[in-house]
Design a protein around this motif. Structure first.
Motif, PDB file in Angstrom:
ATOM      1  N   PRO A   9     132.798 -25.906  -1.227  1.00 29.95           N
ATOM      2  CA  PRO A   9     131.981 -25.173  -0.251  1.00 29.95           C
ATOM      3  C   PRO A   9     130.571 -25.735  -0.090  1.00 29.95           C
ATOM      4  O   PRO A   9     129.816 -25.280   0.758  1.00 29.95           O
ATOM      5  N   LEU A  10     130.216 -26.737  -0.910  1.00 28.03           N
ATOM      6  CA  LEU A  10     128.863 -27.277  -0.883  1.00 28.03           C
ATOM      7  C   LEU A  10     128.766 -28.497   0.009  1.00 28.03           C
ATOM      8  O   LEU A  10     129.649 -29.355   0.009  1.00 28.03           O
ATOM      9  N   LEU A  11     127.656 -28.570   0.761  1.00 26.21           N
ATOM     10  CA  LEU A  11     127.332 -29.754   1.543  1.00 26.21           C
ATOM     11  C   LEU A  11     126.067 -30.366   0.965  1.00 26.21           C
ATOM     12  O   LEU A  11     125.011 -29.722   0.952  1.00 26.21           O
ATOM     13  N   LEU A  12     126.180 -31.580   0.461  1.00 26.44           N
ATOM     14  CA  LEU A  12     125.042 -32.239  -0.177  1.00 26.44           C
ATOM     15  C   LEU A  12     124.515 -33.345   0.727  1.00 26.44           C
ATOM     16  O   LEU A  12     125.229 -34.317   1.005  1.00 26.44           O
ATOM     17  N   PRO A  13     123.274 -33.221   1.222  1.00 23.21           N
ATOM     18  CA  PRO A  13     122.694 -34.274   2.071  1.00 23.21           C
ATOM     19  C   PRO A  13     122.640 -35.606   1.332  1.00 23.21           C
ATOM     20  O   PRO A  13     122.387 -35.652   0.121  1.00 23.21           O
ATOM     21  N   LEU A  14     122.873 -36.685   2.057  1.00 22.81           N
ATOM     22  CA  LEU A  14     122.864 -38.018   1.444  1.00 22.81           C
ATOM     23  C   LEU A  14     121.497 -38.358   0.856  1.00 22.81           C
ATOM     24  O   LEU A  14     121.408 -39.064  -0.147  1.00 22.81           O
ATOM     25  N   THR A  15     120.425 -37.879   1.488  1.00 23.32           N
ATOM     26  CA  THR A  15     119.090 -38.163   0.951  1.00 23.32           C
ATOM     27  C   THR A  15     118.903 -37.530  -0.424  1.00 23.32           C
ATOM     28  O   THR A  15     118.298 -38.135  -1.317  1.00 23.32           O
ATOM     29  N   LEU A  16     119.427 -36.319  -0.587  1.00 21.51           N
ATOM     30  CA  LEU A  16     119.331 -35.660  -1.894  1.00 21.51           C
ATOM     31  C   LEU A  16     120.158 -36.397  -2.934  1.00 21.51           C
ATOM     32  O   LEU A  16     119.714 -36.597  -4.082  1.00 21.51           O
ATOM     33  N   ALA A  21     120.787 -40.110  -7.576  1.00 21.61           N
ATOM     34  CA  ALA A  21     121.346 -41.380  -8.040  1.00 21.61           C
ATOM     35  C   ALA A  21     120.250 -42.315  -8.542  1.00 21.61           C
ATOM     36  O   ALA A  21     120.412 -42.981  -9.579  1.00 21.61           O
ATOM     37  N   SER A  22     119.130 -42.356  -7.822  1.00 24.58           N
ATOM     38  CA  SER A  22     118.017 -43.222  -8.227  1.00 24.58           C
ATOM     39  C   SER A  22     117.422 -42.760  -9.556  1.00 24.58           C
ATOM     40  O   SER A  22     117.169 -43.572 -10.458  1.00 24.58           O
ATOM     41  N   GLY A 120     114.794 -47.338 -10.536  1.00 28.89           N
ATOM     42  CA  GLY A 120     114.860 -46.161  -9.671  1.00 28.89           C
ATOM     43  C   GLY A 120     114.192 -46.397  -8.330  1.00 28.89           C
ATOM     44  O   GLY A 120     114.728 -46.009  -7.279  1.00 28.89           O
ATOM     45  N   THR A 121     113.030 -47.035  -8.345  1.00 33.59           N
ATOM     46  CA  THR A 121     112.313 -47.308  -7.099  1.00 33.59           C
ATOM     47  C   THR A 121     113.093 -48.265  -6.210  1.00 33.59           C
ATOM     48  O   THR A 121     113.198 -48.064  -4.989  1.00 33.59           O
ATOM     49  N   ALA A 122     113.646 -49.316  -6.797  1.00 33.10           N
ATOM     50  CA  ALA A 122     114.403 -50.297  -6.013  1.00 33.10           C
ATOM     51  C   ALA A 122     115.636 -49.659  -5.379  1.00 33.10           C
ATOM     52  O   ALA A 122     115.945 -49.900  -4.204  1.00 33.10           O
ATOM     53  N   LEU A 123     116.348 -48.841  -6.168  1.00 29.70           N
ATOM     54  CA  LEU A 123     117.547 -48.191  -5.639  1.00 29.70           C
ATOM     55  C   LEU A 123     117.191 -47.212  -4.527  1.00 29.70           C
ATOM     56  O   LEU A 123     117.869 -47.144  -3.492  1.00 29.70           O
ATOM     57  N   PHE A 124     116.105 -46.453  -4.726  1.00 27.59           N
ATOM     58  CA  PHE A 124     115.687 -45.493  -3.705  1.00 27.59           C
ATOM     59  C   PHE A 124     115.270 -46.221  -2.421  1.00 27.59           C
ATOM     60  O   PHE A 124     115.617 -45.792  -1.314  1.00 27.59           O
ATOM     61  N   SER A 128     117.208 -45.861   1.098  1.00 26.68           N
ATOM     62  CA  SER A 128     116.475 -45.344   2.250  1.00 26.68           C
ATOM     63  C   SER A 128     116.612 -46.265   3.449  1.00 26.68           C
ATOM     64  O   SER A 128     116.757 -45.807   4.590  1.00 26.68           O
ATOM     65  N   ILE A 129     116.581 -47.571   3.190  1.00 21.69           N
ATOM     66  CA  ILE A 129     116.750 -48.534   4.283  1.00 21.69           C
ATOM     67  C   ILE A 129     118.145 -48.423   4.882  1.00 21.69           C
ATOM     68  O   ILE A 129     118.321 -48.430   6.112  1.00 21.69           O
ATOM     69  N   LEU A 130     119.154 -48.316   4.024  1.00 21.68           N
ATOM     70  CA  LEU A 130     120.530 -48.194   4.518  1.00 21.68           C
ATOM     71  C   LEU A 130     120.725 -46.918   5.331  1.00 21.68           C
ATOM     72  O   LEU A 130     121.401 -46.926   6.377  1.00 21.68           O
TER      73      LEU A 130
END
Length: 274
Positions: A9-16, A21-22, A120-124, A128-130
């Motif tokens: 029932p949960l919708l998780l935004p990709l940004t979150l 993940a980062s 973490g910064t590189a992954l974020f 974000s670019i993708l």
């Protein structure tokens, strides 16, 4: 075009999910580097967690400061982080400044902190670019026809020519109802320069009209989408979903979840400047 992942029932935004993940990857890498360097695991994890917490707090406070007038009008809204009000750049800067401070005070933490924050910064940044380059960005407003509360057919593309905000909502959706006064106020404030379209999903005209009347919400451009064509076209599974189109009718941003006055103002500032 869907910008979320559904888990039951949960919708998780990709940004979150990107933030989680980062942070998780950075924490894991920092822990492993700390072990190899002979750093006490608890000390390394404590420092990394502290840097993450500082980053989150700075990101929120920077956004609140930018839209302080709106938040101070309802001070408790500062604590309601569901509105998505964050300044990622300020958060990353705060995290790095705190991490560098801790590393200078405790040199043995330099490697685990540096690797954790760097990873973490590189992954974020990469994520974000993708997300910014996802195919949905720039797509034209679809050629769909809906019905007004009075029964007249309305083409969605008739709103091309001005920046347009399209809100997908339903009367049974609590966050939709909470954000509706915010959208109404914005519609009144930007009557001359932004279109606001309220696309009700799956309900009848009488039900929608009665609901709006009972809450004294005289909205313009309330349209009915009984077959949920918009949800299918925009590939959206959750409500409220708000889509932002530029004056050329191109999709430039999507927000899944409740908007506050501040987060809506941020989106509109960017939309109007385009």
């Amino acid at each position: 075009m869907n910008n979320a992942i559904q888990l039951g029932p949960l919708l998780l935004p990709l940004t979150l999910l990107l933030v989680f993940a980062s942070a998780g990857t950075g924490l894991f890498i920092g822990r492993q580097i700390g072990k190899r360097a002979g750093v006490n695991a608890e000390n390394a994890e404590s420092a990394i967690w502290a840097a993450l917490v500082v980053g989150v707090l700075v990101a929120r406070l920077a956004f609140v400061y930018e839209y302080s007038a709106l938040y101070l009008a309802a001070p408790l809204s500062i604590l309601d982080i569901r509105d998505g009000g964050w300044n990622a750049t300020a958060g990353l800067l705060g995290m790095w400044l705190y991490g560098l401070h801790r590393a200078r005070k405790t040199p043995m933490l330099r490697k685990p902190l540096g690797w954790a924050m760097g990873t973490g910064t590189a992954l974020f940044a990469a994520g974000s670019i993708l997300l910014a380059l996802q195919p949905s960005r720039g797509l034209p407003m679809p050629e769909l026809s809906f019905t007004s509360l009075e029964g007249a057919p309305v083409e969605l593309r008739r709103f091309v020519g001005k920046p347009t905000v399209v809100n997908l909502w339903a009367t049974w959706c609590p966050p939709c109802l909470r954000e509706m006064p915010v959208l109404r106020a914005a519609q009144q404030r930007h009557a001359g320069d932004v279109n606001f379209v309220f696309l009700n999903q799956g309900e009848e005209a009488r039900q929608v009209a009665q609901w709006l009347e009972s809450r004294q919400l005289p909205l313009l451009n309330v349209l009915l989408d009984p077959k949920r064509q918009a949800s299918a076209s925009f590939q959206q599974q959750g409500y409220p979903t708000t889509l932002f189109f530029n004056a050329d009718g191109e999709l430039v941003a999507t927000r899944l979840g409740e908007l506050s006055a501040a987060t809506l103002s941020e989106k509109l500032d960017r939309l109007i400047k385009r």
